[in-house]
Design a protein around this motif. Structure first.
Motif, short mmCIF file in Angstrom:
data_model
loop_
_atom_site.label_atom_id
_atom_site.label_comp_id
_atom_site.label_asym_id
_atom_site.label_seq_id
_atom_site.Cartn_x
_atom_site.Cartn_y
_atom_site.Cartn_z
N ASP A 329 5.68 -1.37 -1.37
CA ASP A 329 5.11 -0.75 -0.18
C ASP A 329 3.62 -0.99 -0.03
OD1 ASP A 329 4.20 0.79 -2.29
OD2 ASP A 329 5.28 2.61 -1.71
N GLY A 330 3.04 -1.82 -0.92
CA GLY A 330 1.61 -2.09 -0.83
C GLY A 330 0.73 -1.05 -1.48
N VAL A 331 1.33 -0.10 -2.21
CA VAL A 331 0.54 0.98 -2.81
C VAL A 331 0.30 0.73 -4.30
CG1 VAL A 331 0.45 3.45 -3.30
CG2 VAL A 331 1.33 2.64 -1.10
N ARG A 332 1.38 0.61 -5.06
CA ARG A 332 1.24 0.57 -6.52
C ARG A 332 1.02 -0.82 -7.08
NH1 ARG A 332 6.53 4.07 -7.16
NH2 ARG A 332 6.84 3.01 -5.18
N PHE A 333 1.69 -1.81 -6.52
CA PHE A 333 1.54 -3.17 -7.03
C PHE A 333 2.00 -4.13 -5.93
CE2 PHE A 333 5.50 -1.32 -8.63
CZ PHE A 333 6.45 -2.16 -8.07
N GLY A 334 1.70 -5.41 -6.14
CA GLY A 334 2.06 -6.39 -5.13
C GLY A 334 1.03 -6.46 -4.03
N MET A 335 1.32 -7.28 -3.02
CA MET A 335 0.36 -7.50 -1.93
C MET A 335 0.20 -6.26 -1.06
SD MET A 335 2.39 -9.74 0.95
CE MET A 335 1.25 -9.25 2.25
N ARG A 336 -0.93 -6.18 -0.37
CA ARG A 336 -1.18 -5.12 0.60
C ARG A 336 -1.85 -5.74 1.81
NH1 ARG A 336 -4.76 0.14 -0.80
NH2 ARG A 336 -3.03 0.42 -2.25
N THR A 337 -1.33 -5.42 2.98
CA THR A 337 -1.92 -5.87 4.23
C THR A 337 -2.75 -4.74 4.83
OG1 THR A 337 -0.06 -7.38 4.63
CG2 THR A 337 -1.43 -6.78 6.53
N MET A 345 0.09 0.43 7.34
CA MET A 345 -0.04 -0.45 6.18
C MET A 345 1.33 -0.75 5.56
SD MET A 345 -0.04 -0.54 2.61
CE MET A 345 -0.41 1.11 2.02
N TYR A 346 2.16 0.30 5.41
CA TYR A 346 3.52 0.08 4.91
C TYR A 346 4.23 -0.98 5.75
CZ TYR A 346 3.40 4.55 2.28
OH TYR A 346 3.10 5.57 1.43
N MET A 347 4.22 -0.79 7.05
CA MET A 347 4.95 -1.67 7.95
C MET A 347 4.39 -3.09 7.90
SD MET A 347 5.75 -1.31 12.02
CE MET A 347 6.72 0.17 11.75
N ALA A 348 3.07 -3.20 7.96
CA ALA A 348 2.45 -4.53 7.99
C ALA A 348 2.69 -5.27 6.67
CB ALA A 348 0.95 -4.39 8.25
N THR A 349 2.61 -4.55 5.55
CA THR A 349 2.82 -5.18 4.24
C THR A 349 4.25 -5.68 4.11
OG1 THR A 349 1.14 -3.82 3.17
CG2 THR A 349 2.83 -4.78 1.74
N ARG A 350 5.20 -4.87 4.45
CA ARG A 350 6.60 -5.26 4.31
C ARG A 350 7.01 -6.31 5.32
NH1 ARG A 350 9.60 -1.83 1.08
NH2 ARG A 350 11.45 -1.78 2.41
N THR A 351 6.42 -6.24 6.52
CA THR A 351 6.70 -7.26 7.54
C THR A 351 6.20 -8.63 7.09
OG1 THR A 351 6.64 -5.65 9.34
CG2 THR A 351 6.29 -7.96 9.92
N GLU A 352 5.02 -8.66 6.55
CA GLU A 352 4.42 -9.91 6.12
C GLU A 352 4.95 -10.38 4.77
OE1 GLU A 352 -0.01 -11.65 4.92
OE2 GLU A 352 0.15 -9.90 6.24
N GLY A 353 5.26 -9.42 3.90
CA GLY A 353 5.62 -9.76 2.52
C GLY A 353 7.05 -10.18 2.32
N PHE A 354 7.99 -9.67 3.14
CA PHE A 354 9.41 -9.98 2.97
C PHE A 354 9.83 -11.09 3.94
CE2 PHE A 354 10.09 -5.35 1.58
CZ PHE A 354 10.06 -5.68 0.23
N GLY A 355 10.74 -11.94 3.48
CA GLY A 355 11.32 -12.97 4.33
C GLY A 355 12.47 -12.43 5.17
N ASP A 356 13.00 -13.28 6.04
CA ASP A 356 14.01 -12.84 7.01
C ASP A 356 15.28 -12.32 6.35
OD1 ASP A 356 12.33 -13.49 9.07
OD2 ASP A 356 13.29 -15.42 9.52
N GLU A 357 15.77 -13.00 5.31
CA GLU A 357 17.03 -12.57 4.69
C GLU A 357 16.86 -11.24 3.99
OE1 GLU A 357 20.96 -12.40 3.70
OE2 GLU A 357 19.97 -13.76 5.12
N VAL A 358 15.72 -11.03 3.34
CA VAL A 358 15.47 -9.76 2.67
C VAL A 358 15.39 -8.64 3.71
CG1 VAL A 358 13.84 -8.45 1.27
CG2 VAL A 358 14.36 -10.82 0.69
#
Length: 493
Positions: A329-337, A345-358
């Motif tokens: 979710d961009g909070v604890r680890f991994g990329m953050r938008t 921020m949750y929405m932007a991070t997951r939108t940018e970070g995950f691909g279409d199939e995921v």
């Protein structure tokens, strides 16, 4: 036990380890040979997300020093091993082939990583996969697709396509993948190598980044059944850090490989879902004939709920994925938008970070778990899962193992199914049911099909009967027709 020499001057992992332990060769030389192969071909194949050249060389020096000092490094001494990039490696990037984890370095090793290191293995790299193990072709990686080493116009299968390709290309004698719905067995079939999903709970999942927690299992890719047995014996056994780990010691597999199949009952599922291509069906029939000639009894059985596996899986697996991937979710680890507030921020991070199939599977799983739909979808799928397990239990009262295709077809062309999710999902028709039941399954190469490409025969067995599965797999290996030299156009032979 003694390893098996293979074609093209390839040496088995068992013999390679023995040569290192007895000073016939050094771990350093072995590593250099494999790194040279990787440097020569991986730019074309992309089996690896990360090659650990410096780490492998340093580890080889340690192994050679241990041997010089009279210490035994273990059963995999000096053997190069490739790891699917969803298994945690301390301080080394573990990405799941996703942008959202592109720079993440785990603070600990997966249990299987620790056990392999303790057995003397040398890690040469982290392999490419369909993002978060969601796919059947390794075309869904955020870092680009992997190609089949036997024909680079075709897919290696998925989601563990990088691991299968690494062994098929001789980048490593052993690699490891994870299997949630066939992600070891299907790419093994397409790449012409042995691939094994053990009984659920026989191998620790601690440190495997979860897709579907009730389905995921780690297993090996190798060129021989004997190498797969040693690899699986090395990583199996109870782990108190994994609550789903079975309370038993390591699997005992190697002792069964020379027993033969005389007296064993091999099941032919008469109501198996249709869809396998004629070349694959021909090889399956030849596999039945070979086992019959070796003394096995072929028994017709029915598994009526087998055909429901695909639909049940594509509700259960996305539901578990929806829950497991909520942590990214961009909070604890991994990329953050960056965004104006937390929700954006949750929405932007997951939108940018995950691909279409995921994203597709997260949305499907969230829908199946949502209020008002849980009972109609997820709850009903779990009831179907129980029906599948019941039908397998009835079949296994009559037979010791079952034989099916591992993949409906030989390796298909890159892009052939990429725009049609349903067509891609159908690749897992024959592998999914054993994930739902927790039973072991393995794919053993058995000759070639269309275009001179390999066909994999799947051996299924009841829970904790991995040894019998290996017994049959070894017999299939001994009776397998030769594979066409090279790849390219050709007919089944």
């Amino acid at each position: 036990m003694t390893g098996t020499a293979m074609n093209n001057d390839r040496i088995s992992a068992i013999d390679l380890a023995q040569n290192v332990r007895s000073n016939v060769t050094t771990a350093a030389d072995v590593v250099e040979q494999h790194l040279a192969r990787i440097a020569e071909r991986d730019g074309e194949i992309h089996a690896f997300n990360l090659v650990l050249a410096d780490e492998a060389r340093a580890r080889a020096v340690e192994i050679d020093e241990m041997i010089s000092a009279g210490r035994d490094p273990g059963p995999l001494a000096g053997v190069p091993v490739a790891l699917k990039d969803n298994m945690c490696t301390q301080g080394i990037p573990t990405t799941c082939s996703s942008k959202i984890l592109a720079d993440w370095r785990p603070p600990y090793d997966a249990t299987v990583v620790t056990r392999l290191r303790d057995a003397g293995a040398i890690f040469v790299g982290k392999t490419n996969l369909d993002e978060f193990a969601m796919g059947s072709s390794t075309e869904n990686s955020a870092f680009g697709p992997t190609k089949n080493p036997l024909d680079t116009t075709r897919v290696p299968g998925g989601s563990s396509g990088g691991s299968a390709a690494a062994v098929a290309a001789d980048f490593a004698p052993i690699s490891f993948g994870s299997d949630t719905g066939g992600s070891i067995r299907q790419p093994a079939a397409l790449c012409g190598v042995v691939g094994v999903k053990p009984t659920y709970g026989a191998v620790s999942r601690l440190g495997l980044i979860a897709f579907g927690s009730s389905l995921d299992q780690i297993g090996p890719f190798t060129h021989t059944v004997a190498d797969a047995a040693v690899a699986l014996e090395t990583i199996s056994g109870h782990d108190p850090g994994d609550s789903t780990s079975i309370q038993q010691g390591p699997l005992d597999l190697s002792r069964t490989l020379e027993l033969g199949v005389a007296g064993l009952r091999v099941g032919r599922i008469t109501d198996l879902p249709t869809g396998a291509s004629p070349d694959v069906e021909q090889r399956i029939e030849e596999a039945f004939d070979a086992l019959r000639a070796a003394g096995a009894e072929i028994v017709d059985v029915e598994v009526p709920a087998f055909s429901y596996g695909l639909t049940a899986y594509y509700l259960i697996a996305p539901a578990e994925a929806s829950s497991n991937l909520a942590r990214f979710d961009g909070v604890r680890f991994g990329m953050r938008t960056a965004a104006p507030d937390t929700n954006q921020m949750y929405m932007a991070t997951r939108t940018e970070g995950f691909g279409d199939e995921v994203k597709r599977r997260i949305m499907l799983g969230t829908y199946a778990l949502s209020a008002g739909y849980y009972d109609a979808y997820y709850g009903r799928a779990q009831k179907v899962r129980r029906l599948i397990a019941n039908d397998f239990a009835v079949a296994y009262e009559k037979v010791d193992v079952l034989l099916t295709p591992a993949s409906p077809t030989v390796a298909f062309e890159m892009g052939d199914k990429a725009s049609d999710p349903l067509a891609m999902y159908l690749c897992d028709t024959y592998t999914i049911p054993s994930n739902l039941t927790g039973h072991p399954g393995m794919s053993v190469p058995f000759g070639t099909g269309d275009h001179g490409l390999p066909v994999g025969v799947q051996v299924l067995a009841p829970a904790l009967k991995d040894d019998v599965m290996f017994q049959v797999g070894a017999a299939l290996e001994r009776s397998a027709p030769p594979r066409s030299a090279g790849s390219g156009e050709g007919s089944a032979s």
